[in-house]
Design an enzyme around this catalytic site. Structure first.
Site, PDB file in Angstrom:
ATOM      1  N   GLY A  22      -7.894   1.655  -1.510  1.00 53.32           N
ATOM      2  CA  GLY A  22      -6.626   0.945  -1.645  1.00 53.32           C
ATOM      3  C   GLY A  22      -6.588   0.224  -2.980  1.00 53.32           C
TER       4      GLY A  22
ATOM      5  N   GLY B  74     -10.132  -1.344  -3.575  1.00 54.58           N
ATOM      6  CA  GLY B  74     -11.199  -0.354  -3.722  1.00 54.58           C
ATOM      7  C   GLY B  74     -11.013   0.525  -4.948  1.00 54.58           C
TER       8      GLY B  74
ATOM      9  NE  ARG C  13       5.615 -11.704   4.066  1.00 53.22           N
ATOM     10  CZ  ARG C  13       4.951 -10.741   3.455  1.00 53.22           C
ATOM     11  NH1 ARG C  13       3.708 -10.483   3.781  1.00 53.22           N
ATOM     12  NH2 ARG C  13       5.523 -10.036   2.516  1.00 53.22           N
TER      13      ARG C  13
ATOM     14  CG  LEU D 251       1.127  -5.528  -3.443  1.00 52.22           C
ATOM     15  CD1 LEU D 251       2.360  -4.919  -4.098  1.00 52.22           C
ATOM     16  CD2 LEU D 251       0.362  -4.445  -2.720  1.00 52.22           C
TER      17      LEU D 251
END
Lengths: 647, 251
Positions: free
Chosen positions: A43, A46, A338, A449
């Site tokens: 991802g 990684g 959130r 991210l």
């Protein structure tokens, strides 16, 4: 009692990372070639780590569960990536990004780590642009920003609604370049099944080739885990089908601490559940809250009529709509974090104002934005998300409001790491969502991210050298070493045991049962009673699984059901840890909401005097509960406050 | 509105790469039209497991149309009858009650079958490895706003970059050509100043790798564009040809 050392450098906050880098040990180029590093996962964390380490000259072995490293679930992140560039000149700074992240995480993250994250955020944007990532731009040709939850500045860079995809493909292209050069060897369709410890240090892994079914051994001087989060313990989540928490459980059982397992993020804007056969939930990006307004009917009878299919949302008059986030949180409105938005939706639905046939949905309405900006502008910003919604729900969100409901999305908890991203096992590192380090009890939008790439591009490539500098005399060890043989045998025995159960239930049916328990008892609102109930039910599910699961086919060949069974066995252990941790934490903070601990207005009530620590769980064997070790969180630079998004 | 349908499935079953495969027929009743195509296959697999048979192997992961893992030739179309979606976003409302649905893997020499509906798409990774990147290392790059890029150019690069590498383009092509895939990456990077420097060498290297791996030539049938779940335009193939030609002329 075990003590814990996070190895936070001394000195003023803004100098810690610079000081660390100035004095850390490095590995010279000729020695780098002789050192092997295993990176598990491809991802954002990684792939960026494997590529960067390869560029530096290390010999990297990179493992990927999918058929290609381009497919890791980072690819599904939609909205954007935060950075403290302050291009819009609206008052942003490294300090403000740090502060917002700490506050958003409800003061349960480590100050030094979060400051470093904010500090390197700007380099990530530079790096990605240089790779050819096509971020959105203004007409003048410079980069565009948008705002996200939990911030009053616009600091989110984006590439349409596909930011994760573009960032991952950027990292994938850098990785592909290293694969061509031979500095990274790619093992796709492989799944790690255990870590190998030799003389107290991580020295390799056992992995299963998912095509041949063969179990193989791999040596390295250090092992890096970038395998993402464990949200699929809930069965239904926004994670991909293969996303799992098994590596976290494997290393936990070998002595790495599992930190804050109960911190799971419930994302407020997902497409609601529609039936028992549903396999996963689809997220609608938080960026939609920039222009969409969230509401439910003001009158209960209207909500009832909508649920019965007798009334359409477009028929409800403006005065009869309750824009509850704007009402409750005037300063942040629809852009509250959130956890706050999710709980507010649950509160309205529980009170009987929910929509959709199930009553478990609220509206996200774009009519005002379409009137103000025009359909074309809205389509340019969110077109792909609107299309995705329409394909799934069969309704046109340009004409009728979207329906959304909270769903499990991200896990802030994970493998405990120190400032160097090293776990409590020397030589074993964890990066990205797999570790617990930067988001505290709640992650802000567009920060996953940022953290994945920060760890992979700019943090781990430095800190891992401080460890490897002492390993240059260690030769490449043979995988015939007894520790490798024993680890492989353990894995083989587990596979044999699973294959031999030959019971009556499919893996999925047991996974769904676990998911229901998790959502009901360890979900958005938890109490002592529900958590105790979860522990009891999970015990039963574990017994049912190991005595009644049925896996067809041959365990020594390709076998998708066996793969799933190995993951579900670990989800059961994670579910247990989550409930245990939630029970211990007698306060509410971020994503962990204990209904007993709330303010009069229904907000999370922290207990800083008792719970200002990261809960680190140390495995103590099959039969006993794990040991709780507390990493006390010292707030040296920030004064903790009750989070306030009202004024 | 939700309703349910009865369907017959003809599914390609193949034990492994070397085995000879064949179609098997399955009947499924009472499938809700709100079910996605892959959820329908989950239901079928659950049924097979109950009957103590081996479930059907198929690739899938994100199930929201972005990872590019799912494939499947459904009734002769890559990703099935709906437009601009991957198989995982296809819903059963696109099928009629009583319909027979044929499900096959990608059929392409460059994408050999691994098992049942699963194929090996490693060839696409190899093409990217041949040159689908900007040759820079981590760190030491200029400020992100140092180079202004006109918005229309950036937007066009983004449209090309939307490719998910699923392989539908090559699977749809009667020549088994990977030109749409290759051109999307060449075009994205050739449009941007960061990628322009290596544009010619990149086009040459990626095309050479594509040929080496056994993909066919492009004869402009536009099947790739029609079947692409991300609506990648064949205008990128034109840009690839220009870049390739420029590179060859320079040689």
């Amino acid at each position: 009692m075990t003590t814990i050392d996070a190895k936070i450098p001394k000195g003023p906050l803004a100098e810690k990372w610079k000081e660390y880098k100035a004095h850390q040990k490095l590995v010279n180029p000729s020695n780098k070639r002789r050192l092997d590093i295993i990176v598990v996962g491809t991802g954002l964390a990684g792939a960026s780590a494997a590529a960067s380490l390869g560029e530096m000259g290390f010999n990297v072995l990179n493992f990927c569960i999918q058929d290609s490293p381009r497919r890791a679930h980072s690819i599904a992140a939609q909205g954007g990536i935060n950075a403290a560039k302050n291009y819009p000149n609206d008052g942003d700074s490294v300090y403000r990004l740090f502060y917002d992240t700490i506050k958003g995480g409800d003061y349960r993250a480590r100050e030094a780590n979060v400051y470093r994250l904010a500090e390197v955020s700007n380099s990530i944007i530079d790096q990605c642009v240089a790779q050819g990532v096509p971020f959105a731009r203004e007409y003048g040709g410079l980069l565009d920003n948008r705002s996200f939850g939990g911030a009053q500045v616009s600091r989110t860079f984006y590439a349409k609604g596909q930011t994760g995809q573009q960032l991952l493909l950027g990292a994938y292209s850098a990785l592909s370049r290293q694969i061509k050069k031979g500095s990274v060897k790619m093992y796709s369709r492989y799944e790690m099944l255990d870590v190998v410890i030799i003389e107290g240090r991580a020295r390799g892994i056992i992995a299963r080739n998912l095509v041949t079914g063969k179990i193989e051994r791999f040596f390295a001087h250090a092992v890096v885990i970038g395998t993402g989060g464990y949200g699929n313990a809930f069965f239904l989540s926004t994670n991909a089908m293969a996303s799992n928490g098994s590596v976290a459980v494997q290393v936990y059982k070998k002595g790495a601490y599992f930190a804050n397992p109960c911190y799971a993020q419930i994302h407020p804007t997902c497409i609601p559940v529609h039936g028992e056969f549903q396999s996963k939930l689809t997220l609608m990006s938080e960026s939609l809250r920039n222009d969409g307004r969230i509401w439910v009917p003001k009158k209960k009878e209207d909500a009832e009529a909508i649920r019965a299919g007798k009334l359409k949302p477009t028929q409800i008059k403006e005065d009869d709509r309750d824009y509850y986030l704007e009402r409750r949180y005037p300063a942040f409105g629809n852009l509250v974090p959130r956890d706050v938005a999710s709980r507010a939706a649950k509160e309205r639905c529980d009170a009987g104002f929910g929509v959709n046939a199930t009553g478990l949905a609220v509206y996200l309405d774009f009519s005002e934005a379409i009137n103000r900006l025009g359909k074309d502008v809205v389509a340019a910003k969110y077109g792909n998300l609107f299309q995705m919604y329409e394909k799934i729900v069969d309704e046109n969100p340009y004409e009728t409001p979207m329906m959304i409901y909270p769903a499990i999305h991200y896990t802030m908890g994970g493998i405990w790491v120190d400032y160097e991203l090293q776990t409590s096992i020397p030589g074993l590192f964890a990066i990205g969502e797999a570790n617990f380090s930067d988001h505290g009890a709640n992650r802000l939008g567009a920060s996953a991210l940022m953290q994945g790439l920060a760890d992979g591009y700019f943090v781990l490539p430095y800190t891992i050298q401080n460890y490897l500098a002492d390993q240059i005399r260690v030769p490449r060890l043979s995988t015939d070493a007894p520790e490798f043989v024993a680890a492989e045998k353990e894995v083989n025995d587990k596979v044999k045991k699973l294959m031999s159960v030959q019971g009556k239930r499919s893996v999925d049916s047991i996974h769904k049962e676990l998911g229901h328990v998790m959502w009901e008892c360890v979900g958005m609102g938890r109490t002592k009673e529900t958590l105790e109930k979860a522990l009891a039910r999970i015990k039963e599910i574990r017994k049912e699984f190991w005595s009644n699961v049925y896996i067809p086919g041959d365990g020594s060949l390709m076998n998708n059901e066996l793969e799933k069974a190995l993951r579900v066995a670990d989800f059961i252990e994670i579910g247990n840890l989550m409930a245990l941790d939630g029970l211990n934490r007698e306060e509410s903070c971020g994503g962990h909401f204990r209904e007993e601990y709330q303010t009069e207005e229904g907000e999370a009530l922290r207990k800083d005097d008792k719970f200002s620590y990261a809960s680190c769980w140390k495995y103590a064997g099959e039969e006993s509960d794990p040991e709780l070790i507390k990493e006390v969180l010292d707030y040296e630079f920030i004064v903790r406050q009750q989070r306030n998004y009202k004024s | 509105m939700e309703k349910s349908i009865n369907i017959t499935l003809k599914v390609w079953r193949q034990k492994d790469a070397k085995a000879k495969g064949a179609f098997e027929t399955y009947k499924l009743d009472g499938i809700s039209t709100d079910t996605s195509f892959l959820e329908m296959l989950d239901i079928l697999n659950e049924k097979l497991i109950t009957e103590r048979k081996e479930p059907i192997a198929f690739d899938h992961d994100c199930r929201e149309g972005i990872c590019g893992m799912c494939s499947l030739y459904i009734n002769g179309h890559p990703h099935g009858p709906d437009e601009d979606v991957t198989t995982c976003q296809l819903h059963m409302r696109k099928f009629k009650d009583g319909e027979t649905i044929t499900v096959e893997p990608w059929r392409l020499a460059a994408f050999p079958v691994i098992k049942d509906l699963m194929v090996n798409r490693n060839a696409y990774d190899q093409i990217i490895q041949a040159g689908g990147y900007v040759s820079i290392n981590t760190g030491g790059v200029p400020d992100a706003n140092a180079i202004a890029i006109p918005k229309p150019i950036a937007d066009e690069a983004m449209d090309a970059a939307a490719c998910i590498g699923c392989g539908a383009c090559a699977a749809a092509c009667k020549n088994g050509s990977a030109m749409l895939f290759v051109s999307a990456k060449v075009s994205q990077l050739a449009l941007l100043p960061q990628g322009k420097i290596e544009a010619a060498a990149r086009a040459k290297a990626m095309v050479a790798k594509m040929d080496e791996l056994g993909f066919g030539n492009c004869t402009n049938t536009r099947a790739c564009e029609a079947e692409c779940p991300k609506s990648i335009s064949i205008s990128h193939i034109a840009r690839l040809n220009r870049e390739f030609l420029c590179a060859k002329i320079k040689d």
